[in-house]
Design an enzyme around this catalytic site. Structure first.
Site, short mmCIF file in Angstrom:
data_model
loop_
_atom_site.label_atom_id
_atom_site.label_comp_id
_atom_site.label_asym_id
_atom_site.label_seq_id
_atom_site.Cartn_x
_atom_site.Cartn_y
_atom_site.Cartn_z
N SER A 190 -3.78 3.21 0.22
CA SER A 190 -4.10 2.59 -1.06
C SER A 190 -3.03 2.94 -2.09
O SER A 190 -1.86 2.59 -1.93
CB SER A 190 -5.50 3.03 -1.51
OG SER A 190 -5.93 2.31 -2.63
N ASP A 234 6.46 1.09 -23.36
CA ASP A 234 7.78 1.59 -22.97
C ASP A 234 7.71 2.41 -21.68
O ASP A 234 8.28 3.50 -21.58
CB ASP A 234 8.39 2.43 -24.09
CG ASP A 234 7.55 3.66 -24.42
OD1 ASP A 234 6.34 3.67 -24.10
OD2 ASP A 234 8.10 4.62 -25.01
N HIS A 272 -10.80 -1.93 3.03
CA HIS A 272 -9.74 -1.16 2.40
C HIS A 272 -9.59 0.24 2.99
O HIS A 272 -8.50 0.82 2.95
CB HIS A 272 -10.03 -1.07 0.89
CG HIS A 272 -8.98 -0.40 0.09
ND1 HIS A 272 -7.75 -0.97 -0.16
CD2 HIS A 272 -8.95 0.82 -0.52
CE1 HIS A 272 -7.02 -0.16 -0.91
NE2 HIS A 272 -7.72 0.93 -1.13
#
Length: 435
Positions: free
Chosen positions: A153, A360, A413
């Site tokens: 993951s 940023d 998953h």
């Protein structure tokens, strides 16, 4: 001049069928500005006791998350670890801020003088810093020899950052459910996965139709009067929906079904058993960074602020309204209300707002370097993955050199945890050229 880092500390012990060495390393908080101080990073070396004297290759396990600690080995080890120990020495890394690696908790967050100071500190806990930690550890532990990695993951996201920053440290990489979209913003990720979350809800309803009525009754009851959880938090409809995080795991449907099976007492009120389990499943006590940094893992130059992307996506989809019928549970989505309603996240509320506004962010992926990559990478892409969009993963596989993707719908998953012998075994065979 910055003082040299202390030597790592270690402690050896034996578990049933395992030789274990606990190791603690000192690393800079900010690898770009070592003068800001140091933190400790913990890692657990695991080997087959019969092979401790052998010169085995290293396999670094990169756990999912963000915010999750590495698994703790037991006599009933996950099958991926059993497979790995046949040929490798394994390092289970607690990523910085988790487990025993100078953990960040609500208590430690409260010690910061301001939300801005906390947010600046948290900015040092993304993939770039985790990879820099791993490289320092590799140099000290292997004498500079490259190692292999297994990224589950979010560990796959870390793998792509590792290939961008320090491919010379890698011999081979295995990725399970974790090929990130190289330029995907948080909003693009949630828009891609929202239809799958809805589909998982529909599949759960088809498998357990009676549970839909239980969810309706719970929602009606909680809308009138939220229930008090054992930790003092309130269980509201929106927190109830966070249980949908379970829907993308292999046994998630069953775990959720048995939870709802004991949810209501004879008077129609939530039972103590149900409330206790909901508190544990949704409280994020053990991994607050999962909530705090969840959208920040997608922040890159030019991506703009994440600005609560998951909430924006849900707000644009009427079927996910809190009063919709059927009530749709949400998936891997961190929403701003959680920082008021969940006790473990409240100390981070103001810092989380600042992180959501930040634009940023430094780069996590070097696309030119990834395109030229020569480190063998074998990746399992789960076709029905609810958390990591398969189409974004396949696009990344096409853009990164030396990647072989194995697309499968046999697992959800958590396939490597459910059947690691087969999943990791196949990926290793792919790298070895046997498949």
């Amino acid at each position: 001049m910055t003082a040299p880092l202390p030597e790592p500390r270690s402690r050896s012990l034996r578990l049933p069928g395992l030789a274990v060495t606990d190791r603690t390393f000192t690393v800079p908080l900010d690898h770009h500005d070592p003068a800001r101080g140091t933190i400790e990073v913990f890692a657990r070396e695991v080997a087959d006791p019969a092979k401790t004297g052998q010169d085995l290759p290293w396999l670094l396990y990169l756990q999912g998350g963000p915010g999750g600690k590495s698994p703790r080995p037991t006599a009933g080890n996950p099958s991926w670890l059993r497979r790995a120990l046949r040929t490798h020495r394994v390092l289970l890394l607690d990523q910085r801020g988790t487990g025993r690696s100078t953990p960040i908790t609500g208590r430690t967050a409260a010690r910061f003088p301001s939300a801005a100071a906390l947010a600046e500190h948290l900015g040092c806990f993304r993939a770039d810093s985790i990879v820099a930690d791993a490289e320092l550890i590799r140099q000290q532990l292997t004498g500079g020899r490259p190692w292999e990695t297994l990224g589950q993951s979010y560990g796959g996201f870390l793998t792509l950052t590792y290939l961008s920053q320090a491919p010379e440290g890698l011999d081979a990489c295995y990725v399970t459910g974790g090929l990130a979209g190289l330029e995907a913003t948080a909003e693009q990720v949630y828009r891609a996965t929202a239809p799958r979350v809805q589909a998982k809800n529909a599949a759960f309803a088809a498998r357990y139709p009676d549970d839909q009525e239980t969810l309706r009754r719970l929602a009606r009851q909680l809308a009138k009067e939220p229930a008090r959880l054992p930790d003092g938090d309130l269980l509201t409809v929106r927190r109830l929906r966070f249980l949908g995080l379970e829907l993308g795991m292999g046994a998630g449907f069953e775990r959720l079904h048995w939870l709802l099976d004991e949810a209501l007492d004879a008077d129609g009120a939530p039972t103590d058993v149900f409330l206790n389990e909901v508190a544990q499943l949704t409280g994020l006590v053990a991994n607050p960074l999962f909530g705090v940094l969840h959208e920040s893992i997608y922040g890159q130059p030019g991506s703009g602020p994440t600005a609560w992307a998951a909430q924006r996506v849900l707000d644009s989809l009427p079927q996910f309204a809190e009063d919709a019928d059927p009530l749709l549970l949400t998936g891997e989505m961190i929403l701003p209300w959680m920082f008021q309603d969940v006790a473990a996240l409240r100390p981070f509320a103001d810092a989380a707002e600042l992180l959501a506004e930040r634009a940023d962010w430094p780069a996590l992926y070097d696309r030119a370097r990834l395109a030229a990559n020569q480190v063998p990478v074998a990746a399992a892409v789960y076709f029905d993955d609810m958390y990591v969009d398969a189409q974004l993963s396949l696009r990344t596989a096409a853009e990164v050199g030396s990647v072989r993707a194995w697309v499968t719908n046999e697992w959800e998953h958590d396939g490597v945890r459910v059947d690691g012998e087969r999943v990791l075994g196949r990926l290793m065979d792919m790298v070895a050229g046997q498949l």
